[in-house]
Design an enzyme around this catalytic site. Structure first.
Site, mmCIF file in Angstrom:
data_model
loop_
_atom_site.group_PDB
_atom_site.id
_atom_site.type_symbol
_atom_site.label_atom_id
_atom_site.label_comp_id
_atom_site.label_asym_id
_atom_site.label_seq_id
_atom_site.Cartn_x
_atom_site.Cartn_y
_atom_site.Cartn_z
ATOM 1 N N TYR A 23 11.083 8.867 1.852
ATOM 2 C CA TYR A 23 11.158 7.812 0.846
ATOM 3 C C TYR A 23 11.922 8.195 -0.426
ATOM 4 C CZ TYR A 23 7.661 5.728 3.885
ATOM 5 O OH TYR A 23 7.009 5.205 4.975
ATOM 6 N N ALA A 78 2.906 -0.648 5.087
ATOM 7 C CA ALA A 78 2.411 -0.678 6.467
ATOM 8 C C ALA A 78 1.882 -2.051 6.884
ATOM 9 C CB ALA A 78 1.326 0.377 6.638
ATOM 10 N N HIS A 105 12.484 -2.637 2.608
ATOM 11 C CA HIS A 105 11.924 -1.315 2.906
ATOM 12 C C HIS A 105 12.880 -0.253 2.400
ATOM 13 C CE1 HIS A 105 9.005 -3.239 5.487
ATOM 14 N NE2 HIS A 105 10.006 -3.947 5.986
ATOM 15 N N PRO A 107 0.788 -1.218 0.000
ATOM 16 C CA PRO A 107 0.000 0.000 0.000
ATOM 17 C C PRO A 107 0.829 1.280 0.000
ATOM 18 C CG PRO A 107 -0.103 -1.063 2.137
ATOM 19 C CD PRO A 107 0.546 -2.041 1.202
ATOM 20 N N ASN A 108 0.346 2.235 -0.771
ATOM 21 C CA ASN A 108 0.871 3.606 -0.852
ATOM 22 C C ASN A 108 2.191 3.726 -1.617
ATOM 23 O OD1 ASN A 108 -1.291 4.725 0.757
ATOM 24 N ND2 ASN A 108 -0.345 3.704 2.502
ATOM 25 N N ASN A 128 8.027 -5.600 -0.422
ATOM 26 C CA ASN A 128 7.894 -4.388 0.381
ATOM 27 C C ASN A 128 6.417 -4.282 0.708
ATOM 28 O OD1 ASN A 128 7.725 -1.956 1.619
ATOM 29 N ND2 ASN A 128 8.960 -0.825 0.124
ATOM 30 N N GLU A 154 12.444 -9.477 2.668
ATOM 31 C CA GLU A 154 11.661 -8.322 3.120
ATOM 32 C C GLU A 154 12.454 -7.058 2.800
ATOM 33 O OE1 GLU A 154 10.929 -8.339 7.327
ATOM 34 O OE2 GLU A 154 10.181 -6.275 7.301
ATOM 35 N N ARG A 199 12.817 4.499 12.950
ATOM 36 C CA ARG A 199 11.593 5.298 12.881
ATOM 37 C C ARG A 199 10.689 5.023 14.098
ATOM 38 N NH1 ARG A 199 9.023 4.895 7.116
ATOM 39 N NH2 ARG A 199 7.918 6.717 7.952
ATOM 40 N N ARG A 214 5.192 11.042 -2.277
ATOM 41 C CA ARG A 214 4.834 10.697 -0.910
ATOM 42 C C ARG A 214 6.027 10.920 0.020
ATOM 43 N NH1 ARG A 214 4.550 4.551 1.419
ATOM 44 N NH2 ARG A 214 3.803 5.106 3.491
HETATM 45 C C1 DQA Z 1 8.037 1.107 4.086
HETATM 46 C C2 DQA Z 1 8.087 1.314 5.601
HETATM 47 C C3 DQA Z 1 6.724 1.116 6.226
HETATM 48 O O1 DQA Z 1 6.795 1.324 7.622
HETATM 49 C C4 DQA Z 1 5.734 2.106 5.639
HETATM 50 O O2 DQA Z 1 4.444 1.878 6.180
HETATM 51 C C5 DQA Z 1 5.711 2.081 4.160
HETATM 52 C C6 DQA Z 1 6.978 1.991 3.439
HETATM 53 C C7 DQA Z 1 9.385 1.451 3.406
HETATM 54 O O3 DQA Z 1 9.579 1.047 2.268
HETATM 55 O O4 DQA Z 1 10.212 2.143 3.999
HETATM 56 O O5 DQA Z 1 4.663 2.206 3.532
HETATM 57 O O6 DQA Z 1 7.742 -0.252 3.812
#
Ligand code: DQA
Length: 144
Positions: A23, A77, A100, A10-11, A74, A98, A107, A18
């Site tokens: 990011y 959240a 990110h 998501p997102n 990735n 995994e 964080r 964003r």
């Molecule tokens: C994320 C880190 C997550 O905590 C966050 O909710 C994201 C992006 C990252 O790529 O740093 O949406 O996965």
């Protein structure tokens, strides 16, 4: 040929605009192009997907069992909340990295918990967009 599914949650479709201070300014399309370059160099096949829905991500993980040798995830959240994604990864038994962009451990406290880590082969975080080629190299190397 080794085939890797790169799955974005998501997102992440909003990357570039964003929270660029967290990011970066790289868009998801830029990241996809970076991944394609790395895959070409290594001679492996990649599928690049993004979805905002937990159920759709689970369906993509299930389908990968028939089509891919490993997964780079990735989960955004959902990383911090989704037992269902963790169970899906455990069910298909494909090696998963995994990933990110940000260093989730530097964080907010709620980002320090990851359900994905419990079933992942390894974790890459904090290297921004460069984490994607790193993850492809690591998984490709693992798959031999
Ligand atoms: C994320 C880190 C997550 O905590 C966050 O909710 C994201 C992006 C990252 O790529 O740093 O949406 O996965």
């Amino acid at each position: 040929m080794t085939s890797i599914l790169i799955l974005n949650g998501p997102n992440l479709n909003l990357l570039g605009t964003r929270q660029p201070e967290v990011y970066g300014q790289t868009t998801l399309a830029d990241i996809q192009a970076l991944c394609a370059e790395t895959a070409k160099e290594l001679g492996c096949d990649i599928t690049f997907e993004q979805n905002n829905s937990e159920g759709a991500l689970i369906d993509l993980i299930h389908a990968a069992r028939e089509t891919h040798d490993g997964i780079i995830l990735n989960a955004g959240a959902y990383t911090h909340t989704s037992v269902a994604l963790m169970d899906a990864l455990a069910s298909v038994e494909l090696p998963c990295i995994e990933l990110h962009l940000s260093n989730i451990h530097a964080r907010e406290e709620f980002r320090h918990t990851s359900y994905i880590s419990k079933v992942a082969l390894g974790v890459i975080c904090g290297f921004g967009a460069q984490g994607y080629p790193l993850a492809i190299r690591a998984l490709h190397g693992h798959l031999g």
